[in-house]
Design a protein around this motif. Structure first.
Motif, PDB file in Angstrom:
ATOM      1  N   LYS A  63       0.841  -1.195   0.000  1.00  0.00           N
ATOM      2  CA  LYS A  63       0.000   0.000   0.000  1.00  0.00           C
ATOM      3  C   LYS A  63       0.879   1.249   0.000  1.00  0.00           C
ATOM      4  O   LYS A  63       1.855   1.330   0.744  1.00  0.00           O
ATOM      5  N   GLY A  64       0.527   2.195  -0.859  1.00  0.00           N
ATOM      6  CA  GLY A  64       1.280   3.431  -0.945  1.00  0.00           C
ATOM      7  C   GLY A  64       2.414   3.408  -1.960  1.00  0.00           C
ATOM      8  O   GLY A  64       2.969   4.453  -2.297  1.00  0.00           O
ATOM      9  N   ALA A  65       2.752   2.235  -2.450  1.00  0.00           N
ATOM     10  CA  ALA A  65       3.829   2.109  -3.436  1.00  0.00           C
ATOM     11  C   ALA A  65       3.288   2.406  -4.835  1.00  0.00           C
ATOM     12  O   ALA A  65       2.099   2.229  -5.094  1.00  0.00           O
ATOM     13  N   PRO A  66       4.159   2.840  -5.748  1.00  0.00           N
ATOM     14  CA  PRO A  66       3.693   3.035  -7.129  1.00  0.00           C
ATOM     15  C   PRO A  66       3.478   1.680  -7.803  1.00  0.00           C
ATOM     16  O   PRO A  66       4.101   0.678  -7.452  1.00  0.00           O
ATOM     17  N   VAL A  67       2.585   1.699  -8.754  1.00  0.00           N
ATOM     18  CA  VAL A  67       2.312   0.464  -9.478  1.00  0.00           C
ATOM     19  C   VAL A  67       2.256   0.746 -10.967  1.00  0.00           C
ATOM     20  O   VAL A  67       1.790   1.808 -11.394  1.00  0.00           O
ATOM     21  N   GLU A  68       2.783  -0.197 -11.747  1.00  0.00           N
ATOM     22  CA  GLU A  68       2.713  -0.098 -13.197  1.00  0.00           C
ATOM     23  C   GLU A  68       2.380  -1.472 -13.758  1.00  0.00           C
ATOM     24  O   GLU A  68       3.122  -2.432 -13.536  1.00  0.00           O
ATOM     25  N   LEU A  69       1.269  -1.565 -14.440  1.00  0.00           N
ATOM     26  CA  LEU A  69       0.882  -2.815 -15.091  1.00  0.00           C
ATOM     27  C   LEU A  69       1.169  -2.652 -16.576  1.00  0.00           C
ATOM     28  O   LEU A  69       0.665  -1.735 -17.220  1.00  0.00           O
ATOM     29  N   LYS A  70       1.964  -3.577 -17.095  1.00  0.00           N
ATOM     30  CA  LYS A  70       2.436  -3.431 -18.461  1.00  0.00           C
ATOM     31  C   LYS A  70       1.478  -4.037 -19.487  1.00  0.00           C
ATOM     32  O   LYS A  70       0.848  -5.065 -19.238  1.00  0.00           O
ATOM     33  N   CYS A  71       1.396  -3.361 -20.618  1.00  0.00           N
ATOM     34  CA  CYS A  71       0.601  -3.850 -21.735  1.00  0.00           C
ATOM     35  C   CYS A  71       1.322  -3.462 -23.018  1.00  0.00           C
ATOM     36  O   CYS A  71       1.600  -2.282 -23.246  1.00  0.00           O
ATOM     37  N   ASN A  72       1.602  -4.450 -23.836  1.00  0.00           N
ATOM     38  CA  ASN A  72       2.148  -4.202 -25.164  1.00  0.00           C
ATOM     39  C   ASN A  72       1.214  -4.791 -26.194  1.00  0.00           C
ATOM     40  O   ASN A  72       0.560  -5.807 -25.942  1.00  0.00           O
ATOM     41  N   TYR A  73       1.146  -4.176 -27.346  1.00  0.00           N
ATOM     42  CA  TYR A  73       0.206  -4.636 -28.345  1.00  0.00           C
ATOM     43  C   TYR A  73       0.869  -4.724 -29.717  1.00  0.00           C
ATOM     44  O   TYR A  73       1.915  -4.117 -29.976  1.00  0.00           O
ATOM     45  N   SER A  74       0.216  -5.493 -30.568  1.00  0.00           N
ATOM     46  CA  SER A  74       0.609  -5.599 -31.965  1.00  0.00           C
ATOM     47  C   SER A  74      -0.659  -5.416 -32.789  1.00  0.00           C
ATOM     48  O   SER A  74      -1.635  -6.142 -32.598  1.00  0.00           O
ATOM     49  N   TYR A  75      -0.645  -4.400 -33.650  1.00  0.00           N
ATOM     50  CA  TYR A  75      -1.841  -4.106 -34.438  1.00  0.00           C
ATOM     51  C   TYR A  75      -1.431  -3.364 -35.682  1.00  0.00           C
ATOM     52  O   TYR A  75      -0.655  -2.424 -35.624  1.00  0.00           O
ATOM     53  N   SER A  76      -1.999  -3.741 -36.804  1.00  0.00           N
ATOM     54  CA  SER A  76      -1.563  -3.173 -38.075  1.00  0.00           C
ATOM     55  C   SER A  76      -2.174  -1.812 -38.358  1.00  0.00           C
ATOM     56  O   SER A  76      -1.621  -1.044 -39.131  1.00  0.00           O
ATOM     57  N   GLY A  77      -3.313  -1.509 -37.757  1.00  0.00           N
ATOM     58  CA  GLY A  77      -3.972  -0.241 -38.033  1.00  0.00           C
ATOM     59  C   GLY A  77      -3.795   0.735 -36.895  1.00  0.00           C
ATOM     60  O   GLY A  77      -2.824   0.696 -36.145  1.00  0.00           O
ATOM     61  N   SER A  78      -4.761   1.643 -36.756  1.00  0.00           N
ATOM     62  CA  SER A  78      -4.740   2.612 -35.677  1.00  0.00           C
ATOM     63  C   SER A  78      -5.549   2.052 -34.505  1.00  0.00           C
ATOM     64  O   SER A  78      -6.756   1.877 -34.626  1.00  0.00           O
ATOM     65  N   PRO A  79      -4.910   1.752 -33.389  1.00  0.00           N
ATOM     66  CA  PRO A  79      -5.607   1.020 -32.328  1.00  0.00           C
ATOM     67  C   PRO A  79      -6.419   1.903 -31.381  1.00  0.00           C
ATOM     68  O   PRO A  79      -6.118   3.073 -31.192  1.00  0.00           O
ATOM     69  N   GLU A  80      -7.428   1.274 -30.810  1.00  0.00           N
ATOM     70  CA  GLU A  80      -8.130   1.824 -29.664  1.00  0.00           C
ATOM     71  C   GLU A  80      -7.748   0.940 -28.476  1.00  0.00           C
ATOM     72  O   GLU A  80      -7.894  -0.271 -28.542  1.00  0.00           O
ATOM     73  N   LEU A  81      -7.249   1.545 -27.411  1.00  0.00           N
ATOM     74  CA  LEU A  81      -6.778   0.773 -26.264  1.00  0.00           C
ATOM     75  C   LEU A  81      -7.636   1.033 -25.035  1.00  0.00           C
ATOM     76  O   LEU A  81      -8.094   2.171 -24.808  1.00  0.00           O
ATOM     77  N   PHE A  82      -7.822  -0.017 -24.263  1.00  0.00           N
ATOM     78  CA  PHE A  82      -8.668   0.034 -23.069  1.00  0.00           C
ATOM     79  C   PHE A  82      -7.997  -0.721 -21.933  1.00  0.00           C
ATOM     80  O   PHE A  82      -7.247  -1.662 -22.168  1.00  0.00           O
ATOM     81  N   TRP A  83      -8.328  -0.329 -20.710  1.00  0.00           N
ATOM     82  CA  TRP A  83      -8.055  -1.149 -19.544  1.00  0.00           C
ATOM     83  C   TRP A  83      -9.372  -1.498 -18.881  1.00  0.00           C
ATOM     84  O   TRP A  83     -10.193  -0.617 -18.610  1.00  0.00           O
ATOM     85  N   TYR A  84      -9.569  -2.805 -18.657  1.00  0.00           N
ATOM     86  CA  TYR A  84     -10.727  -3.304 -17.933  1.00  0.00           C
ATOM     87  C   TYR A  84     -10.260  -3.870 -16.599  1.00  0.00           C
ATOM     88  O   TYR A  84      -9.150  -4.373 -16.481  1.00  0.00           O
ATOM     89  N   VAL A  85     -11.153  -3.813 -15.612  1.00  0.00           N
ATOM     90  CA  VAL A  85     -10.816  -4.321 -14.281  1.00  0.00           C
ATOM     91  C   VAL A  85     -11.926  -5.245 -13.808  1.00  0.00           C
ATOM     92  O   VAL A  85     -13.109  -5.045 -14.141  1.00  0.00           O
ATOM     93  N   GLN A  86     -11.530  -6.269 -13.094  1.00  0.00           N
ATOM     94  CA  GLN A  86     -12.503  -7.186 -12.500  1.00  0.00           C
ATOM     95  C   GLN A  86     -12.169  -7.354 -11.030  1.00  0.00           C
ATOM     96  O   GLN A  86     -11.168  -7.994 -10.667  1.00  0.00           O
ATOM     97  N   TYR A  87     -12.993  -6.756 -10.178  1.00  0.00           N
ATOM     98  CA  TYR A  87     -12.842  -6.931  -8.735  1.00  0.00           C
ATOM     99  C   TYR A  87     -13.439  -8.274  -8.343  1.00  0.00           C
ATOM    100  O   TYR A  87     -14.247  -8.847  -9.073  1.00  0.00           O
ATOM    101  N   SER A  88     -13.042  -8.743  -7.160  1.00  0.00           N
ATOM    102  CA  SER A  88     -13.485 -10.053  -6.706  1.00  0.00           C
ATOM    103  C   SER A  88     -15.006 -10.154  -6.720  1.00  0.00           C
ATOM    104  O   SER A  88     -15.690  -9.272  -6.197  1.00  0.00           O
TER     105      SER A  88
END
Lengths: 109, 117
Positions: free
Chosen positions: A15-40
């Motif tokens: 708690k209180g620490a910085p967090v970074e969740l990584k995401c890399n993508y491969s797409y030939s066109g112009s992408p739309e990017l999203f982050w979704y979350v699922q809580y318990s």
């Protein structure tokens, strides 16, 4: 081929620490990017999308087309941030979505 | 409107049987998507509808799978001659297509968990 890669299956921070969740993508066109979350015990829900350029629950994500990345960041993690996070990619017509395999974030007290 | 609803929440069936799942989207949403999710993976796209038209199908969707959205409202996903490999969570999502930041956001249902014995 279109692909979304989330290299970490599990990320544990205090708690209180910085967090970074990584995401890399491969797409030939112009992408739309999203982050979704699922809580318990809850359904999948949108956290943020790159075109909104807003901070949700203290989280931000910047689309870096040069590095083909869309990392999710928060400067100070909270215990209630513990959840499963999925990065997703679509084309400009939103006819098909590609999801990463997800990162489980565990924020320890 | 309570959001996207899926029925049933759980389905246990024997190999070889047919199963059908239902999805009721948010009422004003014109797009409806089906996904499959297995343990440790993210949702995999199966198909989507715009109104009653099925516009895209994944190669994951074998001939045993069929989806309908007859009146552009609810949708059904049928799996014929189920196999153990079909065991998964089947998710439905809906969205309203258009311009602007509030559009094209997928709202997910809670899913139907299928177990094939």
């Amino acid at each position: 081929a279109q692909r979304v890669t989330q290299p970490e299956k599990l990320l544990s921070v205090f708690k209180g620490a910085p967090v970074e969740l990584k995401c890399n993508y491969s797409y030939s066109g112009s992408p739309e990017l999203f982050w979704y979350v699922q809580y318990s015990r809850q359904r999948l829900q949108l956290l943020l999308r790159h075109i909104s350029r807003e901070s949700i629950k203290g989280f931000t994500a910047d689309l870096n087309k040069g590095e083909t990345s869309f990392h999710l960041k928060k400067p100070f993690a909270q215990e209630e941030d513990s959840a499963m996070y999925y990065c997703a990619l679509s084309g400009h017509n939103f006819n098909k979505f590609y999801f990463g395999s997800g990162t489980k974030l565990n924020v320890k007290p | 409107d309570t959001g996207v609803s899926q029925d049933p929440r759980h389905k246990i069936t024997k190999r070889g049987q047919n199963v059908t799942f239902r999805c009721d989207p948010i009422s004003e949403h014109n797009r409806l998507y089906w996904y499959r999710q297995t343990l440790g993976q993210g949702p995999e796209f199966l198909t989507y509808f715009q109104n009653e038209a099925q516009l895209e199908k994944s190669r994951l969707l074998s001939d045993r799978f069929s989806a309908e959205r007859p009146k552009g409202s609810f949708s059904t996903l049928e799996i014929q001659r189920t196999e153990q490999g079909d065991s998964a969570m089947y998710l439905c999502a809906s969205s309203q297509i258009g311009q602007g930041p509030a559009k094209n956001i997928q709202y997910f249902g809670a899913g139907t968990r299928l177990s094939v014995l």
